[in-house]
Design an enzyme around this catalytic site. Structure first.
Site, short mmCIF file in Angstrom:
data_model
loop_
_atom_site.label_atom_id
_atom_site.label_comp_id
_atom_site.label_asym_id
_atom_site.label_seq_id
_atom_site.Cartn_x
_atom_site.Cartn_y
_atom_site.Cartn_z
N TRP A 34 -74.20 137.95 125.69
CA TRP A 34 -73.40 139.12 125.33
C TRP A 34 -74.23 140.39 125.26
O TRP A 34 -73.74 141.50 125.46
CB TRP A 34 -72.67 138.89 124.01
CG TRP A 34 -73.55 138.56 122.83
CD1 TRP A 34 -73.96 137.33 122.44
CD2 TRP A 34 -74.14 139.49 121.91
NE1 TRP A 34 -74.77 137.41 121.33
CE2 TRP A 34 -74.89 138.73 120.97
CE3 TRP A 34 -74.10 140.88 121.76
CZ2 TRP A 34 -75.61 139.32 119.92
CZ3 TRP A 34 -74.81 141.46 120.71
CH2 TRP A 34 -75.55 140.69 119.81
N TRP A 82 -77.94 130.62 127.57
CA TRP A 82 -76.95 131.15 128.51
C TRP A 82 -77.31 130.77 129.95
O TRP A 82 -78.33 131.22 130.46
CB TRP A 82 -76.89 132.68 128.39
CG TRP A 82 -76.58 133.14 127.00
CD1 TRP A 82 -77.46 133.64 126.08
CD2 TRP A 82 -75.30 133.15 126.37
NE1 TRP A 82 -76.81 133.96 124.92
CE2 TRP A 82 -75.48 133.66 125.06
CE3 TRP A 82 -74.02 132.76 126.76
CZ2 TRP A 82 -74.43 133.80 124.16
CZ3 TRP A 82 -72.97 132.91 125.87
CH2 TRP A 82 -73.18 133.42 124.59
N TRP A 137 -68.72 143.39 120.75
CA TRP A 137 -69.33 142.34 121.58
C TRP A 137 -69.51 141.05 120.80
O TRP A 137 -69.25 139.96 121.30
CB TRP A 137 -70.66 142.82 122.19
CG TRP A 137 -70.39 143.56 123.46
CD1 TRP A 137 -70.26 144.90 123.62
CD2 TRP A 137 -70.15 142.98 124.74
NE1 TRP A 137 -69.94 145.20 124.92
CE2 TRP A 137 -69.88 144.03 125.63
CE3 TRP A 137 -70.12 141.67 125.23
CZ2 TRP A 137 -69.58 143.81 126.99
CZ3 TRP A 137 -69.84 141.45 126.58
CH2 TRP A 137 -69.57 142.52 127.44
N TRP A 149 -61.45 149.64 110.78
CA TRP A 149 -62.39 148.82 111.57
C TRP A 149 -63.69 149.59 111.83
O TRP A 149 -64.78 149.05 111.77
CB TRP A 149 -61.78 148.43 112.93
CG TRP A 149 -61.03 147.15 112.94
CD1 TRP A 149 -59.68 147.00 113.01
CD2 TRP A 149 -61.58 145.81 112.90
NE1 TRP A 149 -59.36 145.66 113.02
CE2 TRP A 149 -60.50 144.91 112.94
CE3 TRP A 149 -62.87 145.31 112.81
CZ2 TRP A 149 -60.67 143.52 112.93
CZ3 TRP A 149 -63.04 143.92 112.79
CH2 TRP A 149 -61.97 143.05 112.84
N GLU A 155 -57.28 150.85 112.56
CA GLU A 155 -58.40 150.96 113.51
C GLU A 155 -59.50 151.85 112.95
O GLU A 155 -60.68 151.59 113.16
CB GLU A 155 -57.90 151.53 114.85
CG GLU A 155 -56.91 150.65 115.55
CD GLU A 155 -57.37 149.21 115.68
OE1 GLU A 155 -58.51 148.98 116.11
OE2 GLU A 155 -56.58 148.31 115.34
N ASN A 207 -59.21 149.45 124.61
CA ASN A 207 -59.69 148.40 123.70
C ASN A 207 -59.33 146.99 124.16
O ASN A 207 -60.16 146.08 124.13
CB ASN A 207 -59.15 148.64 122.30
CG ASN A 207 -59.65 147.60 121.32
OD1 ASN A 207 -60.86 147.46 121.13
ND2 ASN A 207 -58.75 146.83 120.74
C1 LIG Z 1 -66.64 144.89 123.43
C2 LIG Z 1 -66.21 146.14 122.71
C3 LIG Z 1 -67.04 147.25 122.69
C4 LIG Z 1 -66.67 148.42 122.01
N1 LIG Z 1 -67.52 149.50 122.02
C5 LIG Z 1 -67.18 150.62 121.33
C6 LIG Z 1 -68.05 151.74 121.30
O1 LIG Z 1 -69.17 151.72 121.82
N2 LIG Z 1 -67.63 152.86 120.63
C7 LIG Z 1 -66.41 152.92 120.01
O2 LIG Z 1 -66.08 153.95 119.42
N3 LIG Z 1 -65.59 151.86 120.00
C8 LIG Z 1 -65.92 150.72 120.65
N4 LIG Z 1 -65.05 149.66 120.67
C9 LIG Z 1 -63.82 149.73 119.88
C10 LIG Z 1 -62.56 150.26 120.62
O3 LIG Z 1 -62.42 149.59 121.83
C11 LIG Z 1 -62.63 151.76 120.88
O4 LIG Z 1 -62.94 152.45 119.71
C12 LIG Z 1 -61.27 152.27 121.39
O5 LIG Z 1 -60.91 151.60 122.57
C13 LIG Z 1 -61.36 153.76 121.64
O6 LIG Z 1 -60.14 154.21 122.13
P1 LIG Z 1 -59.22 155.19 121.28
O7 LIG Z 1 -60.03 156.33 120.78
O8 LIG Z 1 -58.05 155.52 122.12
O9 LIG Z 1 -58.82 154.25 120.08
P2 LIG Z 1 -57.57 154.30 119.07
O10 LIG Z 1 -56.80 153.06 119.30
O11 LIG Z 1 -56.84 155.58 119.13
O12 LIG Z 1 -58.28 154.15 117.65
C14 LIG Z 1 -58.70 155.29 116.88
C15 LIG Z 1 -60.17 155.21 116.58
O13 LIG Z 1 -60.45 154.08 115.76
C16 LIG Z 1 -61.74 153.57 116.07
N5 LIG Z 1 -61.58 152.20 116.54
C17 LIG Z 1 -60.53 151.68 117.20
N6 LIG Z 1 -60.73 150.36 117.42
C18 LIG Z 1 -61.93 150.06 116.91
C19 LIG Z 1 -62.69 148.87 116.81
N7 LIG Z 1 -62.25 147.70 117.29
N8 LIG Z 1 -63.91 148.93 116.23
C20 LIG Z 1 -64.37 150.09 115.72
N9 LIG Z 1 -63.69 151.25 115.78
C21 LIG Z 1 -62.49 151.23 116.35
C22 LIG Z 1 -62.30 154.43 117.19
O14 LIG Z 1 -63.13 155.40 116.61
C23 LIG Z 1 -61.06 155.05 117.80
O15 LIG Z 1 -61.29 156.28 118.43
C24 LIG Z 1 -65.43 148.47 121.34
C25 LIG Z 1 -64.59 147.34 121.35
C26 LIG Z 1 -64.97 146.20 122.04
C27 LIG Z 1 -64.06 145.01 122.04
#
Ligand SMILES: Cc1cc2nc3c(=O)[nH]c(=O)nc-3n(C[C@H](O)[C@H](O)[C@H](O)COP(=O)(O)OP(=O)(O)OC[C@H]3O[C@@H](n4cnc5c(N)ncnc54)[C@H](O)[C@@H]3O)c2cc1C
Length: 466
Positions: A354, A301, A377, A273, A270, A336
């Protein structure tokens, strides 16, 4: 007499004093004065009690207090950074300004203006890597092109990772490392036009981030198995800390590497990512405003405004969607799995652009980050470079049954459904029997659309594109 050289460290999304690239580099260049600038261009349009402003503010106060204990200060300024930074650099006699590189188009434009303004006085803006493990030119394909597919990018990223890439960039917290300084403290939350917010305040500062990290380390081994179940609180919830830099990405990478097992590996993925989306935004800044895939740039849309309003308010009649949207409004956070599901629902069930959903998230997410949000998105809308295929459409009821099997998450955020059992809570309109006293349409909305019918419409909409 020898005058020690002075360097300015301009904090932006690195609101901490530990493991800090810009501070470490600035210390290598002289005694440091640290500064933060509230930019009116970024503050305009935010709610007066925006939690992110409070998070920033309290993180700054924490840094200020620690720097004051060393006889220095954190200069907190309000204005156009292209005016404020050169003025402060001149006042402090700083020969250079250090800051962490930012990958967003608007930040890049701002940094170019600040660098030009500093250059007129013969000062340099030195941008250093801090926000990501690997910078935009460090993980490229064999043809030296940016990756646009995640899996090979992640493979190359992991192959390149050496202990030094996650090494701590030490900052010397000693009085002689910082410039003796005292600001007047004229800028406050109130003069900025904001009020405090308990959610932002609770997440502010390095100590709060360290606490979240410690709590997550205790369950990291289970991450891969539990991460998709919103009721289980199995993820780190460190996204806001990473967004504002109250913890460094290197510290989190070291944490992942310190644990063996599938949980830590999945979590590291993650973090990759996150790097991936940052580098995509840098290489393809047009994706910030339009579909990455040209074929989907002009989708007409047909969605309705009233459906957008229902989605925003958590009143769609689909319990998992509504629970997630209500959690977002109340806390500024969403799991997420749910971000993916509600985004898919907006785009492929409600047939709404979107970018409207992206903007709603940008307004409410405490961890809002342009690169990750736009990437997420565009993934859900199938418009992104390495996205969900357009013909794959989440079923909101199946997702609910699979990832919230007993309905615990739904009941937490939609108390009106508290009395429904685990079978009916996912789709009350299909329930054979509802609890006495519960009336669908009165206590909870009937679905605003029929998923099966909307799915066909979405397939037709996307399928028509070249
Ligand atoms: C539609 C959509 C919008 C999102 N908007 C954001 C946003 O504005 N800011 C944001 O930080 N994340 C965003 N995410 C990614 C992800 O959902 C969040 O980072 C995550 O839910 C944060 O929770 P956590 O810190 O417990 O994640 P954990 O599962 O603990 O992951 C650790 C860290 O990895 C990074 N990470 C995890 N998943 C992703 C991912 N898919 N893409 C990029 N980084 C990721 C984050 O920094 C996160 O804190 C988005 C995902 C989707 C599908």
């Amino acid at each position: 007499m020898h005058t020690p050289r002075t360097a300015l460290c301009w904090l932006r999304r690195d609101l901490r004093l530990a493991d800090h690239a810009a501070l470490a580099h600035a210390q290598g260049a002289g005694r440091v004065l640290a500064a933060f600038v509230f930019d009116p261009a970024q503050l305009s349009g935010l709610a007066r009690d925006d939690a992110r402003v409070a998070l920033i503010w309290h993180s700054l106060l924490d840094i200020r207090q620690r720097l004051r204990a060393l006889g220095s200060d954190l200069a907190i300024l309000h204005g156009d950074p292209a005016d404020e930074i050169p003025l402060l650099a001149a006042r402090a006699g700083a020969h250079a300004v250090f800051a962490a590189r930012d990958y967003e188009p608007a930040a890049r434009a701002r940094d170019a203006r600040v660098a030009a303004a500093l250059a007129t006085d013969g000062r340099a803006l030195e941008l250093v890597k801090d926000q990501v493990v690997f910078d935009t030119g460090e993980v490229l394909t064999r043809e030296s092109k940016p990756y646009t597919v995640f899996t090979p990018y992640a493979r190359a990223w992991r192959a390149k990772l050496a202990p030094a890439d996650a090494g701590s960039l030490a900052v010397r917290l000693a009085a002689d490392a910082f410039l003796p300084w005292r600001e007047d403290g004229a800028v406050t939350l109130a003069t900025l036009g904001f009020t405090d917010n308990p959610i932002g305040r609770a997440e502010a500062g390095e100590a709060a981030a360290a606490q979240r990290l410690a709590a997550f380390e205790a369950k990291i081994d289970d991450y891969h198995a539990a991460r998709d179940y919103p009721a289980r609180d199995a993820t780190s919830q460190l996204s806001a800390a990473l967004r504002f830099g109250t913890v460094s990405i290197r510290t989190l990478t070291r944490t992942a590497l310190a644990h063996d097992g599938a949980g830590a590996q999945a979590w590291l993925n993650e973090l990759v990512w996150r790097d991936f989306y940052q580098q995509l935004l840098w290489h393809f800044p047009h994706a910030a405003t339009e579909s990455f895939k040209p074929a989907f740039r002009d989708l007409p849309w047909p969605g309705e405004d009233s459906h957008f309003d229902a989605w925003r308010a958590g009143q769609t009649g689909y319990p998992l969607i509504d629970a997630a949207m209500r959690e977002l409004l109340q806390t500024g956070w969403m799991h997420n799995r749910l971000r993916m599901v509600v985004a898919s629902f907006l785009v492929k069930d409600l047939l709404i652009d979107w970018r409207r959903g992206e903007a709603h998230f940008a307004h409410h997410l405490l961890d809002y980050d342009l690169a990750a949000n736009n990437g997420g998105w565009q993934w859900a809308a199938s418009t992104g470079c390495d996205a969900q295929p357009w013909f794959r459409i989440f079923n909101p009821v199946t997702q609910s049954q699979k990832f919230d099997p007993d309905g615990a998450y739904i009941r937490r955020w939609v108390p009106g459904l508290a009395a429904l059992d685990a079978r009916s809570v996912h789709a009350p309109w299909q329930a054979k029997a509802l609890p006495a006293g519960f009336a669908l349409g009165r206590d909870y909305p009937v679905p605003i659309v029929d998923h099966a019918a909307q799915r066909e419409r979405a397939l037709a909409l996307y399928g028509k594109q070249p």
